[in-house]
Design a protein around this motif. Structure first.
Motif, PDB file in Angstrom:
ATOM      1  N   ASN A  77       4.597   9.412   2.050  1.00  0.00           N
ATOM      2  CA  ASN A  77       4.399   7.868   1.822  1.00  0.00           C
ATOM      3  C   ASN A  77       5.071   6.810   2.932  1.00  0.00           C
ATOM      4  O   ASN A  77       4.543   5.888   3.245  1.00  0.00           O
ATOM      5  CB  ASN A  77       4.983   7.339   0.217  1.00  0.00           C
ATOM      6  N   ASP A  78       6.056   7.207   3.503  1.00  0.00           N
ATOM      7  CA  ASP A  78       6.871   6.904   4.680  1.00  0.00           C
ATOM      8  C   ASP A  78       5.808   6.900   5.760  1.00  0.00           C
ATOM      9  O   ASP A  78       5.923   6.049   6.663  1.00  0.00           O
ATOM     10  CB  ASP A  78       8.107   7.479   4.902  1.00  0.00           C
ATOM     11  N   LEU A  79       5.309   8.139   5.888  1.00  0.00           N
ATOM     12  CA  LEU A  79       4.332   8.158   7.318  1.00  0.00           C
ATOM     13  C   LEU A  79       3.216   7.207   7.203  1.00  0.00           C
ATOM     14  O   LEU A  79       2.881   6.404   8.082  1.00  0.00           O
ATOM     15  CB  LEU A  79       3.573   9.606   7.322  1.00  0.00           C
TER      16      LEU A  79
ATOM     17  N   ASP B  35      -2.497  -0.794  -2.739  1.00  0.00           N
ATOM     18  CA  ASP B  35      -1.486   0.291  -3.427  1.00  0.00           C
ATOM     19  C   ASP B  35      -2.239   1.568  -3.907  1.00  0.00           C
ATOM     20  O   ASP B  35      -1.732   2.803  -3.549  1.00  0.00           O
ATOM     21  CB  ASP B  35      -0.749  -0.452  -4.518  1.00  0.00           C
ATOM     22  N   SER B  36      -3.486   1.447  -4.317  1.00  0.00           N
ATOM     23  CA  SER B  36      -3.929   2.744  -4.835  1.00  0.00           C
ATOM     24  C   SER B  36      -4.202   3.542  -3.622  1.00  0.00           C
ATOM     25  O   SER B  36      -4.455   4.879  -3.775  1.00  0.00           O
ATOM     26  CB  SER B  36      -5.041   2.492  -6.026  1.00  0.00           C
ATOM     27  N   LEU B  37      -4.833   2.982  -2.738  1.00  0.00           N
ATOM     28  CA  LEU B  37      -5.255   3.839  -1.457  1.00  0.00           C
ATOM     29  C   LEU B  37      -3.977   4.253  -0.906  1.00  0.00           C
ATOM     30  O   LEU B  37      -4.004   5.484  -0.152  1.00  0.00           O
ATOM     31  CB  LEU B  37      -6.125   2.719  -0.576  1.00  0.00           C
ATOM     32  N   ARG B  38      -2.912   3.629  -0.686  1.00  0.00           N
ATOM     33  CA  ARG B  38      -1.949   3.907  -0.212  1.00  0.00           C
ATOM     34  C   ARG B  38      -1.162   5.453  -0.881  1.00  0.00           C
ATOM     35  O   ARG B  38      -0.978   6.191  -0.232  1.00  0.00           O
ATOM     36  CB  ARG B  38      -0.611   3.172   0.020  1.00  0.00           C
TER      37      ARG B  38
ATOM     38  N   ASP C 126       4.489   3.850   7.900  1.00  0.00           N
ATOM     39  CA  ASP C 126       4.522   3.739   9.330  1.00  0.00           C
ATOM     40  C   ASP C 126       3.358   3.315  10.212  1.00  0.00           C
ATOM     41  O   ASP C 126       3.312   2.386  10.973  1.00  0.00           O
ATOM     42  CB  ASP C 126       5.232   5.180   9.745  1.00  0.00           C
ATOM     43  N   GLY C 127       2.221   4.286   9.490  1.00  0.00           N
ATOM     44  CA  GLY C 127       0.864   3.986  10.307  1.00  0.00           C
ATOM     45  C   GLY C 127       0.362   2.603   9.887  1.00  0.00           C
ATOM     46  O   GLY C 127      -0.356   1.952  10.758  1.00  0.00           O
ATOM     47  N   MET C 128       0.598   2.143   8.757  1.00  0.00           N
ATOM     48  CA  MET C 128       0.038   0.708   8.422  1.00  0.00           C
ATOM     49  C   MET C 128       0.813  -0.205   9.168  1.00  0.00           C
ATOM     50  O   MET C 128       0.026  -1.188   9.929  1.00  0.00           O
ATOM     51  CB  MET C 128       0.540   0.417   6.903  1.00  0.00           C
ATOM     52  N   GLN C 129       2.066  -0.041   9.446  1.00  0.00           N
ATOM     53  CA  GLN C 129       2.794  -1.117  10.367  1.00  0.00           C
ATOM     54  C   GLN C 129       2.322  -0.969  11.883  1.00  0.00           C
ATOM     55  O   GLN C 129       2.253  -2.035  12.288  1.00  0.00           O
ATOM     56  CB  GLN C 129       4.298  -0.674  10.206  1.00  0.00           C
TER      57      GLN C 129
END
Length: 165
Positions: A10-12, A26-29, A15-18
């Motif tokens: 989830n952190d990765l 939220d469901s896709l994440r 980071d990728g989104m940022q």
């Protein structure tokens, strides 16, 4: 699945989104975090991916198998892109396979968002497109992030199609 792996995944994804500026639902994440966590434990089988997807589609495999193949395409396109190229495939081809498998598994959001998910995972894991050729291939495979980078440099990646007479 271990909570620590899901939290790390989830952190990765965050980071990728940022890094890419791509906002995911939220469901896709959550889906991506669980998928990444699964592949932190399991080996990704990239070899024969085209044949495996086509075979599954031909025999009308169940949604679970199709989802697994689509997830494998996503991870392969995001992290093992160079290996796919060496095998003679293009990012556009394997992205299309993944989208088709997600669609056949009735995972419409994943099918539609495949290029965004690929961009996020690639950026998060340190595998973004490198060089103009990779950026053009990524843009042709639907990457808005690659298209934006090219556009900033005054380049438009037109889709190509080879015609044989």
């Amino acid at each position: 699945m271990q909570d620590a792996l899901v939290a790390a995944a989830n952190d990765l994804v965050g980071d990728g989104m940022q890094e890419t500026g791509i906002t995911l639902t939220d469901s896709l994440r959550h889906y991506m975090a669980i998928t990444l966590a699964r592949y932190m434990r399991e080996q990704v089988h990239v070899d024969g991916l085209t044949i495996r997807v086509v075979s599954a589609m031909d025999r009308r495999a169940d949604a679970r198998e199709l989802r697994g193949l689509a997830d494998c395409c996503l991870i392969a396109c995001s992290i093992f892109e160079k290996r796919l190229r060496r095998a003679g495939g293009s990012l556009r081809h394997y992205s299309g396979l993944g989208q088709t498998a997600y669609d056949a598994a009735s995972l419409t959001e994943q099918a539609y968002s495949f290029p965004h998910m690929r961009d996020v995972i690639a950026a998060a894991t340190g595998h973004p497109p490198e060089g103009i050729r990779d950026l053009i291939d990524a843009a042709r495979a639907g990457s808005a992030h690659a298209s934006k980078q090219l556009s900033d440099d005054g380049i438009i990646a037109f889709p190509t199609q080879r015609f044989h007479h």
